[in-house]
Design a protein around this motif. Sequence first.
Motif, PDB file in Angstrom:
ATOM      1  N   CYS A 238       0.452  -3.904  30.593  1.00 19.03           N
ATOM      2  CA  CYS A 238      -0.962  -4.304  30.590  1.00 19.03           C
ATOM      3  C   CYS A 238      -1.647  -3.908  29.286  1.00 19.03           C
ATOM      4  O   CYS A 238      -2.387  -4.709  28.692  1.00 19.03           O
ATOM      5  CB  CYS A 238      -1.689  -3.682  31.779  1.00 19.03           C
ATOM      6  SG  CYS A 238      -1.289  -4.425  33.367  1.00 19.03           S
ATOM      7  N   TYR A 239      -1.416  -2.684  28.831  1.00 14.91           N
ATOM      8  CA  TYR A 239      -2.022  -2.255  27.574  1.00 14.91           C
ATOM      9  C   TYR A 239      -1.503  -3.075  26.395  1.00 14.91           C
ATOM     10  O   TYR A 239      -2.275  -3.458  25.495  1.00 14.91           O
ATOM     11  CB  TYR A 239      -1.759  -0.767  27.345  1.00 14.91           C
ATOM     12  CG  TYR A 239      -2.838   0.135  27.922  1.00 14.91           C
ATOM     13  CD1 TYR A 239      -3.944   0.496  27.161  1.00 14.91           C
ATOM     14  CD2 TYR A 239      -2.752   0.627  29.214  1.00 14.91           C
ATOM     15  CE1 TYR A 239      -4.935   1.312  27.678  1.00 14.91           C
ATOM     16  CE2 TYR A 239      -3.732   1.442  29.747  1.00 14.91           C
ATOM     17  CZ  TYR A 239      -4.826   1.786  28.969  1.00 14.91           C
ATOM     18  OH  TYR A 239      -5.811   2.588  29.485  1.00 14.91           O
ATOM     19  N   LEU A 240      -0.205  -3.354  26.367  1.00 19.49           N
ATOM     20  CA  LEU A 240       0.354  -4.145  25.276  1.00 19.49           C
ATOM     21  C   LEU A 240      -0.238  -5.558  25.251  1.00 19.49           C
ATOM     22  O   LEU A 240      -0.627  -6.064  24.188  1.00 19.49           O
ATOM     23  CB  LEU A 240       1.876  -4.219  25.415  1.00 19.49           C
ATOM     24  CG  LEU A 240       2.663  -2.974  25.000  1.00 19.49           C
ATOM     25  CD1 LEU A 240       4.134  -3.128  25.367  1.00 19.49           C
ATOM     26  CD2 LEU A 240       2.516  -2.714  23.498  1.00 19.49           C
ATOM     27  N   LEU A 241      -0.318  -6.200  26.397  1.00 21.36           N
ATOM     28  CA  LEU A 241      -0.878  -7.546  26.462  1.00 21.36           C
ATOM     29  C   LEU A 241      -2.344  -7.559  26.050  1.00 21.36           C
ATOM     30  O   LEU A 241      -2.800  -8.471  25.344  1.00 21.36           O
ATOM     31  CB  LEU A 241      -0.718  -8.116  27.879  1.00 21.36           C
ATOM     32  CG  LEU A 241       0.712  -8.427  28.328  1.00 21.36           C
ATOM     33  CD1 LEU A 241       0.727  -8.890  29.777  1.00 21.36           C
ATOM     34  CD2 LEU A 241       1.348  -9.478  27.420  1.00 21.36           C
ATOM     35  N   TYR A 242      -3.083  -6.534  26.461  1.00 22.99           N
ATOM     36  CA  TYR A 242      -4.504  -6.477  26.111  1.00 22.99           C
ATOM     37  C   TYR A 242      -4.681  -6.352  24.599  1.00 22.99           C
ATOM     38  O   TYR A 242      -5.477  -7.071  23.992  1.00 22.99           O
ATOM     39  CB  TYR A 242      -5.172  -5.300  26.819  1.00 22.99           C
ATOM     40  CG  TYR A 242      -6.660  -5.189  26.507  1.00 22.99           C
ATOM     41  CD1 TYR A 242      -7.596  -5.845  27.299  1.00 22.99           C
ATOM     42  CD2 TYR A 242      -7.109  -4.457  25.416  1.00 22.99           C
ATOM     43  CE1 TYR A 242      -8.950  -5.760  27.015  1.00 22.99           C
ATOM     44  CE2 TYR A 242      -8.472  -4.362  25.122  1.00 22.99           C
ATOM     45  CZ  TYR A 242      -9.376  -5.014  25.918  1.00 22.99           C
ATOM     46  OH  TYR A 242     -10.714  -4.937  25.628  1.00 22.99           O
ATOM     47  N   PHE A 243      -3.933  -5.443  23.971  1.00 22.31           N
ATOM     48  CA  PHE A 243      -4.103  -5.243  22.533  1.00 22.31           C
ATOM     49  C   PHE A 243      -3.547  -6.412  21.725  1.00 22.31           C
ATOM     50  O   PHE A 243      -4.036  -6.694  20.621  1.00 22.31           O
ATOM     51  CB  PHE A 243      -3.466  -3.918  22.108  1.00 22.31           C
ATOM     52  CG  PHE A 243      -4.384  -2.741  22.286  1.00 22.31           C
ATOM     53  CD1 PHE A 243      -5.244  -2.357  21.283  1.00 22.31           C
ATOM     54  CD2 PHE A 243      -4.406  -2.039  23.483  1.00 22.31           C
ATOM     55  CE1 PHE A 243      -6.112  -1.289  21.439  1.00 22.31           C
ATOM     56  CE2 PHE A 243      -5.262  -0.962  23.662  1.00 22.31           C
ATOM     57  CZ  PHE A 243      -6.117  -0.581  22.639  1.00 22.31           C
ATOM     58  N   MET A 244      -2.549  -7.094  22.239  1.00 20.57           N
ATOM     59  CA  MET A 244      -2.076  -8.303  21.568  1.00 20.57           C
ATOM     60  C   MET A 244      -3.190  -9.344  21.481  1.00 20.57           C
ATOM     61  O   MET A 244      -3.343 -10.033  20.461  1.00 20.57           O
ATOM     62  CB  MET A 244      -0.869  -8.883  22.314  1.00 20.57           C
ATOM     63  CG  MET A 244       0.425  -8.097  22.132  1.00 20.57           C
ATOM     64  SD  MET A 244       1.772  -8.728  23.166  1.00 20.57           S
ATOM     65  CE  MET A 244       1.944 -10.388  22.505  1.00 20.57           C
ATOM     66  N   LYS A 245      -3.989  -9.438  22.517  1.00 21.12           N
ATOM     67  CA  LYS A 245      -5.092 -10.402  22.542  1.00 21.12           C
ATOM     68  C   LYS A 245      -6.319  -9.877  21.798  1.00 21.12           C
ATOM     69  O   LYS A 245      -7.036 -10.638  21.138  1.00 21.12           O
ATOM     70  CB  LYS A 245      -5.453 -10.717  23.996  1.00 21.12           C
ATOM     71  CG  LYS A 245      -6.588 -11.721  24.138  1.00 21.12           C
ATOM     72  CD  LYS A 245      -6.908 -11.984  25.608  1.00 21.12           C
ATOM     73  CE  LYS A 245      -8.067 -12.972  25.748  1.00 21.12           C
ATOM     74  NZ  LYS A 245      -8.415 -13.205  27.179  1.00 21.12           N
ATOM     75  N   PHE A 246      -6.545  -8.565  21.873  1.00 26.54           N
ATOM     76  CA  PHE A 246      -7.784  -7.995  21.336  1.00 26.54           C
ATOM     77  C   PHE A 246      -7.759  -7.863  19.820  1.00 26.54           C
ATOM     78  O   PHE A 246      -8.735  -8.178  19.130  1.00 26.54           O
ATOM     79  CB  PHE A 246      -8.036  -6.630  21.975  1.00 26.54           C
ATOM     80  CG  PHE A 246      -9.250  -5.921  21.430  1.00 26.54           C
ATOM     81  CD1 PHE A 246     -10.523  -6.280  21.842  1.00 26.54           C
ATOM     82  CD2 PHE A 246      -9.106  -4.896  20.509  1.00 26.54           C
ATOM     83  CE1 PHE A 246     -11.641  -5.645  21.336  1.00 26.54           C
ATOM     84  CE2 PHE A 246     -10.220  -4.240  19.995  1.00 26.54           C
ATOM     85  CZ  PHE A 246     -11.485  -4.614  20.410  1.00 26.54           C
ATOM     86  N   ILE A 247      -6.650  -7.382  19.265  1.00 25.99           N
ATOM     87  CA  ILE A 247      -6.582  -7.131  17.821  1.00 25.99           C
ATOM     88  C   ILE A 247      -6.754  -8.449  17.056  1.00 25.99           C
ATOM     89  O   ILE A 247      -6.060  -9.432  17.307  1.00 25.99           O
ATOM     90  CB  ILE A 247      -5.243  -6.464  17.442  1.00 25.99           C
ATOM     91  CG1 ILE A 247      -5.164  -5.054  18.049  1.00 25.99           C
ATOM     92  CG2 ILE A 247      -5.086  -6.374  15.927  1.00 25.99           C
ATOM     93  CD1 ILE A 247      -3.841  -4.361  17.832  1.00 25.99           C
ATOM     94  N   GLY A 248      -7.694  -8.464  16.126  1.00 28.55           N
ATOM     95  CA  GLY A 248      -7.988  -9.664  15.345  1.00 28.55           C
ATOM     96  C   GLY A 248      -9.027 -10.576  15.963  1.00 28.55           C
ATOM     97  O   GLY A 248      -9.419 -11.581  15.351  1.00 28.55           O
TER      98      GLY A 248
ATOM     99  N   GLN B 157     -13.696  -7.350  15.633  1.00 28.86           N
ATOM    100  CA  GLN B 157     -14.470  -7.305  14.396  1.00 28.86           C
ATOM    101  C   GLN B 157     -15.864  -6.746  14.641  1.00 28.86           C
ATOM    102  O   GLN B 157     -16.394  -5.979  13.824  1.00 28.86           O
ATOM    103  CB  GLN B 157     -14.550  -8.699  13.793  1.00 28.86           C
ATOM    104  CG  GLN B 157     -13.198  -9.257  13.348  1.00 28.86           C
ATOM    105  CD  GLN B 157     -13.297 -10.716  12.903  1.00 28.86           C
ATOM    106  OE1 GLN B 157     -14.376 -11.292  12.871  1.00 28.86           O
ATOM    107  NE2 GLN B 157     -12.148 -11.316  12.588  1.00 28.86           N
ATOM    108  N   ARG B 158     -16.466  -7.120  15.766  1.00 27.34           N
ATOM    109  CA  ARG B 158     -17.805  -6.621  16.091  1.00 27.34           C
ATOM    110  C   ARG B 158     -17.800  -5.118  16.316  1.00 27.34           C
ATOM    111  O   ARG B 158     -18.756  -4.419  15.954  1.00 27.34           O
ATOM    112  CB  ARG B 158     -18.327  -7.331  17.350  1.00 27.34           C
ATOM    113  CG  ARG B 158     -19.739  -6.929  17.754  1.00 27.34           C
ATOM    114  CD  ARG B 158     -20.225  -7.764  18.926  1.00 27.34           C
ATOM    115  NE  ARG B 158     -19.346  -7.650  20.079  1.00 27.34           N
ATOM    116  CZ  ARG B 158     -19.407  -6.647  20.957  1.00 27.34           C
ATOM    117  NH1 ARG B 158     -20.288  -5.678  20.798  1.00 27.34           N
ATOM    118  NH2 ARG B 158     -18.584  -6.623  21.986  1.00 27.34           N
TER     119      ARG B 158
END
Length: 542
Positions: free
Chosen positions: A196-206, A211-212
Amino acid sequence: MRAREALTSAATLASYSAGLQVLFWVLTFILNGYTLRYVSKETIGVVNVRLMLLYSTVVFLAREAFRKACLNVGVERKWPQIINLLWLTVPLGVFWALLMVWVWLNLVAIPDPAVIPHYEVGVVAFGLSAVVELLVEPMWVLAQVHMLVSVKVIAESLAMAVKCVLTVVCITLVPHWGLYVFSLAQLLYSFTLLVCYLLYFMKFIGSREAQRKSFPLTSLTDLLPKPLPRQHVIDLQLAKLTWTFYKQSLLKQILTEGERYVMTFLNVLNFGEQGIYDIVNNLGSLVARFLFLPIEESFYIFFANVLERGKDPRHQREEDVRLAALVLKMLLKMVFLIGITISVFGYSYSQLALDIYGGPWLSSGPGPGLLRCYCVYVLLLAVNGVTECFTFAAMSNQEVSRYNFVMLALSLSFLGLSYCLTWWQGAIGFILANCMNMGLRITHSLWYISRYFRSTEHRPLSGLQLATPLLLVYLTSGVVTVISQAALCCDQGLFFRSLHVLFGAICLLAVAVAIVSTEPKLVQFIRAHFLSRDKTEIVKWE
């Protein structure tokens, strides 16, 4: 402005975390109630005391100090160095896991294979699950610092749901698997958390949201440890603070799980008695887990943001010191009232709660006495959580190091008290020893807070003072519910039980009215910080 933003974030995080803990407890509560019908109390004792102790020991010793140090905003944030430091939790976890597995298999009493088979598999599986969970640590710290609340809520809720569903299905269909079921469920929990953490950060980073929030990572590979040219691989100042907290975490773990260590290594209770104790402990500590702990974790971040560690309050911004004192006062009053309410009503409703949950075998033995004592212990937990939360955020590194010696003395005295009081009073002795040690920890924290604010006009410890009318309402409610319990509960049928509950509800309503009438500032504080959706109104209570 920085202080108020920190307060807003801390309150939001506490609210979400408390909700998450409620969900965890409800699922665990239902799961334990269901498994009582399918597995023996000896199996519950082995899983919830012996194996979960191994898991919690590895996880706590490997990551707790790193979390406390890396969440401290007082240090300059150099994220590549911080991430490298956080990855040290994994080899450290492997070391502790191997050591604990060896100890659990060679130095403690092994359950009878005829009664509890597959013990060795359970030990290895719970140790492995702890190591897998440590792989999440860099992402967890990044999420906490940048207030990415949703990932924690989603990941931990989904992991717990998967664990519960698998456990229920397996013990229903293949109950003879025994510890295989709980081992598989625990491993699945850790792997689900990681995914779950890996999938979230894959989507979140960038993303735009990253950026906000000025998120420091630009790709998923930035989460991996790496050499840093022309600078130290890790932040040495942060590493030193981590080591200071690490020495303390060893002692804190003994204080936190001391009774389980005594059960495991000294065999003062058999596995069946350990199972009953664990059930009562889960019921008694539900408020501490889903309310007090999230408040402690979230407002530690707030105090660490607002106050400068180890610096005299006279040499800090007056607005920051004032806000910290006001928040501390309100938190103390809030948790103190919750603790008193639980102590007053818990005495009269412990037997009924256990009878509903586990039936006569749980409510007719030592269970009610255990739960009543635990209700008093919850009051001490409430006060200690908030006072230590502030103390650890405000102490200098040197003061934290000196406090380690205090923790060492408390740890040794706790182990001795636990053994002696358990030999004298059975399982209740564990709770009595916890109460004594918690009282000593509270005394130290109160002394530190009093000395910290001595040179200012602020007196946050006045949050522990209650109005006389409110104390009278508590006293009256206690007397009424004790009489009701003696006359109506718990073997006279559903009608009399319902009357007993009705008297309790009326008394609880009277207490709530008295709190609203005598503590209007507290009500405004709770509304603004925990119930309001409009966080722009968050400081009106001042």
